[in-house]
Design a protein around this motif. Structure first.
Motif, PDB file in Angstrom:
ATOM      1  N   PHE A  73     110.926 -42.152  -1.635  1.00  0.00           N
ATOM      2  CA  PHE A  73     111.016 -42.597  -3.021  1.00  0.00           C
ATOM      3  C   PHE A  73     112.141 -41.861  -3.730  1.00  0.00           C
ATOM      4  O   PHE A  73     112.185 -40.621  -3.702  1.00  0.00           O
ATOM      5  N   PRO A  74     113.068 -42.563  -4.387  1.00  0.00           N
ATOM      6  CA  PRO A  74     114.104 -41.877  -5.164  1.00  0.00           C
ATOM      7  C   PRO A  74     113.503 -41.171  -6.385  1.00  0.00           C
ATOM      8  O   PRO A  74     112.518 -41.622  -6.965  1.00  0.00           O
ATOM      9  N   LEU A  75     114.104 -40.037  -6.745  1.00  0.00           N
ATOM     10  CA  LEU A  75     113.735 -39.316  -7.956  1.00  0.00           C
ATOM     11  C   LEU A  75     114.715 -39.677  -9.060  1.00  0.00           C
ATOM     12  O   LEU A  75     115.930 -39.675  -8.855  1.00  0.00           O
ATOM     13  N   ILE A  76     114.189 -39.994 -10.248  1.00  0.00           N
ATOM     14  CA  ILE A  76     115.013 -40.453 -11.369  1.00  0.00           C
ATOM     15  C   ILE A  76     114.738 -39.570 -12.573  1.00  0.00           C
ATOM     16  O   ILE A  76     113.575 -39.234 -12.854  1.00  0.00           O
ATOM     17  N   LEU A  77     115.803 -39.189 -13.264  1.00  0.00           N
ATOM     18  CA  LEU A  77     115.682 -38.469 -14.522  1.00  0.00           C
ATOM     19  C   LEU A  77     115.784 -39.471 -15.662  1.00  0.00           C
ATOM     20  O   LEU A  77     116.784 -40.188 -15.786  1.00  0.00           O
ATOM     21  N   VAL A  78     114.762 -39.537 -16.471  1.00  0.00           N
ATOM     22  CA  VAL A  78     114.709 -40.491 -17.586  1.00  0.00           C
ATOM     23  C   VAL A  78     114.956 -39.728 -18.876  1.00  0.00           C
ATOM     24  O   VAL A  78     114.304 -38.704 -19.145  1.00  0.00           O
ATOM     25  N   GLY A  79     115.913 -40.214 -19.680  1.00  0.00           N
ATOM     26  CA  GLY A  79     116.258 -39.569 -20.931  1.00  0.00           C
ATOM     27  C   GLY A  79     115.318 -39.948 -22.054  1.00  0.00           C
ATOM     28  O   GLY A  79     114.401 -40.770 -21.878  1.00  0.00           O
ATOM     29  N   PRO A  80     115.552 -39.385 -23.249  1.00  0.00           N
ATOM     30  CA  PRO A  80     114.693 -39.727 -24.391  1.00  0.00           C
ATOM     31  C   PRO A  80     114.742 -41.205 -24.761  1.00  0.00           C
ATOM     32  O   PRO A  80     113.795 -41.727 -25.348  1.00  0.00           O
ATOM     33  N   ASP A  81     115.868 -41.894 -24.422  1.00  0.00           N
ATOM     34  CA  ASP A  81     115.982 -43.316 -24.726  1.00  0.00           C
ATOM     35  C   ASP A  81     115.351 -44.201 -23.664  1.00  0.00           C
ATOM     36  O   ASP A  81     115.413 -45.427 -23.747  1.00  0.00           O
ATOM     37  N   GLY A  82     114.755 -43.594 -22.633  1.00  0.00           N
ATOM     38  CA  GLY A  82     114.110 -44.372 -21.585  1.00  0.00           C
ATOM     39  C   GLY A  82     115.039 -44.853 -20.503  1.00  0.00           C
ATOM     40  O   GLY A  82     114.602 -45.582 -19.603  1.00  0.00           O
ATOM     41  N   LYS A  83     116.315 -44.453 -20.526  1.00  0.00           N
ATOM     42  CA  LYS A  83     117.284 -44.892 -19.526  1.00  0.00           C
ATOM     43  C   LYS A  83     117.533 -43.762 -18.527  1.00  0.00           C
ATOM     44  O   LYS A  83     117.478 -42.588 -18.875  1.00  0.00           O
ATOM     45  N   PRO A  84     117.847 -44.133 -17.273  1.00  0.00           N
ATOM     46  CA  PRO A  84     118.076 -43.094 -16.253  1.00  0.00           C
ATOM     47  C   PRO A  84     119.355 -42.315 -16.510  1.00  0.00           C
ATOM     48  O   PRO A  84     120.337 -42.847 -17.045  1.00  0.00           O
ATOM     49  N   VAL A  85     119.348 -41.038 -16.131  1.00  0.00           N
ATOM     50  CA  VAL A  85     120.482 -40.139 -16.310  1.00  0.00           C
ATOM     51  C   VAL A  85     120.796 -39.513 -14.962  1.00  0.00           C
ATOM     52  O   VAL A  85     119.886 -39.151 -14.200  1.00  0.00           O
ATOM     53  N   GLU A  86     122.075 -39.384 -14.643  1.00  0.00           N
ATOM     54  CA  GLU A  86     122.490 -38.786 -13.376  1.00  0.00           C
ATOM     55  C   GLU A  86     122.230 -37.280 -13.391  1.00  0.00           C
ATOM     56  O   GLU A  86     122.524 -36.592 -14.370  1.00  0.00           O
ATOM     57  N   TRP A  87     121.684 -36.762 -12.272  1.00  0.00           N
ATOM     58  CA  TRP A  87     121.452 -35.332 -12.117  1.00  0.00           C
ATOM     59  C   TRP A  87     121.560 -35.027 -10.635  1.00  0.00           C
ATOM     60  O   TRP A  87     120.798 -35.546  -9.817  1.00  0.00           O
ATOM     61  N   SER A  88     122.518 -34.179 -10.281  1.00  0.00           N
ATOM     62  CA  SER A  88     122.802 -33.900  -8.869  1.00  0.00           C
ATOM     63  C   SER A  88     121.597 -33.293  -8.153  1.00  0.00           C
ATOM     64  O   SER A  88     121.425 -33.479  -6.947  1.00  0.00           O
ATOM     65  N   LEU A  89     120.751 -32.549  -8.860  1.00  0.00           N
ATOM     66  CA  LEU A  89     119.593 -31.936  -8.225  1.00  0.00           C
ATOM     67  C   LEU A  89     118.651 -32.979  -7.644  1.00  0.00           C
ATOM     68  O   LEU A  89     118.022 -32.755  -6.601  1.00  0.00           O
ATOM     69  N   LEU A  90     118.551 -34.127  -8.292  1.00  0.00           N
ATOM     70  CA  LEU A  90     117.640 -35.166  -7.824  1.00  0.00           C
ATOM     71  C   LEU A  90     118.265 -36.041  -6.756  1.00  0.00           C
ATOM     72  O   LEU A  90     117.555 -36.577  -5.902  1.00  0.00           O
ATOM     73  N   SER A  91     119.576 -36.190  -6.777  1.00  0.00           N
ATOM     74  CA  SER A  91     120.228 -37.012  -5.759  1.00  0.00           C
ATOM     75  C   SER A  91     120.403 -36.264  -4.448  1.00  0.00           C
ATOM     76  O   SER A  91     120.356 -36.862  -3.374  1.00  0.00           O
ATOM     77  N   GLN A  92     120.608 -34.942  -4.495  1.00  0.00           N
ATOM     78  CA  GLN A  92     120.722 -34.126  -3.287  1.00  0.00           C
ATOM     79  C   GLN A  92     120.378 -32.681  -3.639  1.00  0.00           C
ATOM     80  O   GLN A  92     121.243 -31.895  -4.002  1.00  0.00           O
ATOM     81  N   PRO A  93     119.105 -32.292  -3.518  1.00  0.00           N
ATOM     82  CA  PRO A  93     118.714 -30.939  -3.921  1.00  0.00           C
ATOM     83  C   PRO A  93     119.398 -29.844  -3.121  1.00  0.00           C
ATOM     84  O   PRO A  93     119.804 -28.826  -3.671  1.00  0.00           O
ATOM     85  N   GLU A  94     119.516 -30.023  -1.786  1.00  0.00           N
ATOM     86  CA  GLU A  94     120.074 -28.990  -0.927  1.00  0.00           C
ATOM     87  C   GLU A  94     121.420 -29.439  -0.364  1.00  0.00           C
ATOM     88  O   GLU A  94     121.598 -30.628  -0.026  1.00  0.00           O
ATOM     89  N   ALA A  95     122.337 -28.520  -0.246  1.00  0.00           N
ATOM     90  CA  ALA A  95     123.644 -28.835   0.309  1.00  0.00           C
ATOM     91  C   ALA A  95     123.517 -29.132   1.806  1.00  0.00           C
ATOM     92  O   ALA A  95     122.886 -28.378   2.552  1.00  0.00           O
ATOM     93  N   GLY A  96     124.114 -30.225   2.232  1.00  0.00           N
ATOM     94  CA  GLY A  96     124.093 -30.587   3.639  1.00  0.00           C
ATOM     95  C   GLY A  96     122.793 -31.159   4.140  1.00  0.00           C
ATOM     96  O   GLY A  96     122.638 -31.368   5.347  1.00  0.00           O
ATOM     97  N   VAL A  97     121.839 -31.404   3.257  1.00  0.00           N
ATOM     98  CA  VAL A  97     120.537 -31.959   3.644  1.00  0.00           C
ATOM     99  C   VAL A  97     120.283 -33.211   2.821  1.00  0.00           C
ATOM    100  O   VAL A  97     120.472 -33.195   1.590  1.00  0.00           O
ATOM    101  N   ALA A  98     119.888 -34.283   3.472  1.00  0.00           N
ATOM    102  CA  ALA A  98     119.602 -35.520   2.753  1.00  0.00           C
ATOM    103  C   ALA A  98     118.439 -35.313   1.788  1.00  0.00           C
ATOM    104  O   ALA A  98     117.514 -34.537   2.062  1.00  0.00           O
ATOM    105  N   ARG A  99     118.486 -36.024   0.671  1.00  0.00           N
ATOM    106  CA  ARG A  99     117.447 -35.884  -0.342  1.00  0.00           C
ATOM    107  C   ARG A  99     116.068 -36.193   0.227  1.00  0.00           C
ATOM    108  O   ARG A  99     115.088 -35.480  -0.053  1.00  0.00           O
ATOM    109  N   SER A 100     115.967 -37.247   1.040  1.00  0.00           N
ATOM    110  CA  SER A 100     114.658 -37.617   1.587  1.00  0.00           C
ATOM    111  C   SER A 100     114.099 -36.514   2.476  1.00  0.00           C
ATOM    112  O   SER A 100     112.881 -36.269   2.486  1.00  0.00           O
ATOM    113  N   VAL A 101     114.965 -35.817   3.207  1.00  0.00           N
ATOM    114  CA  VAL A 101     114.500 -34.736   4.080  1.00  0.00           C
ATOM    115  C   VAL A 101     114.008 -33.556   3.239  1.00  0.00           C
ATOM    116  O   VAL A 101     112.969 -32.950   3.535  1.00  0.00           O
ATOM    117  N   SER A 102     114.749 -33.210   2.180  1.00  0.00           N
ATOM    118  CA  SER A 102     114.341 -32.091   1.318  1.00  0.00           C
ATOM    119  C   SER A 102     112.990 -32.370   0.667  1.00  0.00           C
ATOM    120  O   SER A 102     112.106 -31.500   0.637  1.00  0.00           O
TER     121      SER A 102
END
Length: 411
Positions: A73-102
């Protein structure tokens, strides 16, 4: 249990007169064959490791369904306006490791060890973590302390800068599951049986022999017996390790209580242990290859929705809640899992739903095409359907006020 008569060697055993055996000892099968006993597991003398737990097929399957399911499941950051916001921590928490694996490994820590740990390595957006590294839960040295208040005692975790702790709403399986320990023991017994080791065996003196230990120096008879039985068992164990069948001295009689091939596999006991593991994890027993005689019918989507609500939901909510706290995300932002792809309808049901939403002016045609990855057509919004106008409401008959009231009002 193994009742073993004493004896220093074959010559000493054979030379003794024919009288009743003077010594016997109960030897646990774990001592004889070098494997843990059931009491070791039950009383916690041996702590189960993650590798041992994942070696159990039912636990491995439950781990894949729970942790792997949430990891996709993708992780999404939702702003106060209810729209998604980009955040590198949620797209790839660890360097060199896929988000799904982390995320999968993080949920595995919650499932098995009760909590997961992230260490912040880079800070970025809004002075919040931009990159982390997942710590092995069994190696974290931070420990909580009991704090006493006038009203009672609480377990308080210290606040360590850069360390992110994610707590599980459920207890860890490594410390709370006797079913896993029982399955491990049953598997060991079945494997020993496959190698030719019976579940129960013992020695007893042969006819005309009285095997006892011969005291040496200042040894008492009891000490000589204990030494002799130890030497015998050591020799027997070494022979069993080197060969499938060990040599039996002529003065000893070897007895074994064998099982038939069906019982040697302990199928019913192991299936019961798998069912207990299914209860512990919340996974349907049929998903762990245990046949059930009766069940409530669910279609595929209903089963997926039920799994999210009953099994995956607690872990997902724990991760969402922790990542949404103000020390990680600015106030007013929140982190959520996107489960739309997992719960998507079949094509016919999705088309019918889109048509209903478009007709109700909840959804535009181009928005429905965008969900399917199609280019927008630029079509105007559909005109509202012609509806017959409702007749105007007739004025309700109201009784006129008496004239005396008017006079009173005028006055």
């Amino acid at each position: 249990m193994l009742a073993v008569p004493t004896g220093r060697d074959v010559r000493a055993i054979s030379a003794t007169p024919a009288v009743a055996a003077r010594f016997a000892a109960d030897i646990d099968s774990g001592v004889l064959y070098g494997t843990p006993s059931l009491e070791d597991y039950i009383f916690g003398r041996l702590k189960i490791s993650r590798a041992e737990a994942l070696a159990v097929p039912a636990v491995k399957r439950a781990r894949d369904l729970i942790c792997g399911g949430i990891g996709q499941f993708p992780l999404i950051l939702v702003g106060p306006d209810g729209k998604p916001v980009e955040w590198s921590l949620l797209s790839q928490p660890e360097a060199g490791v896929a988000r799904s694996v982390s995320i999968t490994r993080t949920v595995e820590d919650l499932l098995l060890s009760e909590r997961a740990w992230w260490k912040t390595t880079h800070v970025g957006w809004h002075n919040r973590p931009a990159e982390v590294v997942r710590l092995d839960a069994e190696t974290v040295t931070v420990q909580p302390k009991y704090v006493t208040y006038p009203e009672g005692t609480a377990l308080v975790w210290p606040d360590v800068p850069g360390l992110i702790r994610i707590d599980s709403p459920n207890g860890g399986l490594l410390t709370a599951s006797t079913a896993i320990k029982a399955y491990i023991l049953l598997s060991r017994i079945a494997l020993r049986a496959a190698d030719g080791v019976p579940p129960v065996d013992w020695f007893e003196p042969a006819d005309g022999a009285d095997p006892i230990g011969i005291p040496e120096g200042d040894e008492t008879q009891e000490e000589a017996d204990a030494r002799a039985i130890g030497e015998l068992l050591d020799a027997w164990y070494a022979a069993r390790q080197a060969r499938i069948t060990a040599y039996i001295p002529a003065a000893l009689k070897y007895n074994r209580d064998g099982f038939d091939p069906e019982k040697l596999q302990l199928a019913e006991a192991r299936e019961f242990a798998i069912t207990e593991i299914a209860r512990l994890t919340g996974i349907d027993a049929e998903d762990l290859s245990v046949s059930t005689t009766s069940r409530t019918y669910f279609n595929a989507q209903d089963r997926r929705r039920s799994r999210i609500e009953d099994v995956l939901g607690p872990y997902m909510t724990a991760i969402e809640g922790r990542l949404s706290l103000d020390d990680l995300t600015p106030h007013g932002y929140r982190v959520v899992f996107d489960t739309s792809s997992y719960l998507r309808l079949d094509d016919q049901a999705a088309a019918s739903t889109d048509a209903t939403l478009i007709g109700a002016k909840v959804l535009l045609p181009d928005e429905a095409r965008e969900k399917r990855g199609l280019e927008p057509l630029g079509l105007p919004a559909p005109a509202p359907a012609d509806r017959p106008e409702l007749p105007a409401a007739a004025p309700a008959d109201r009784p006129e006020l008496p004239a005396v009231q008017e006079e009173t009002s005028n006055a």
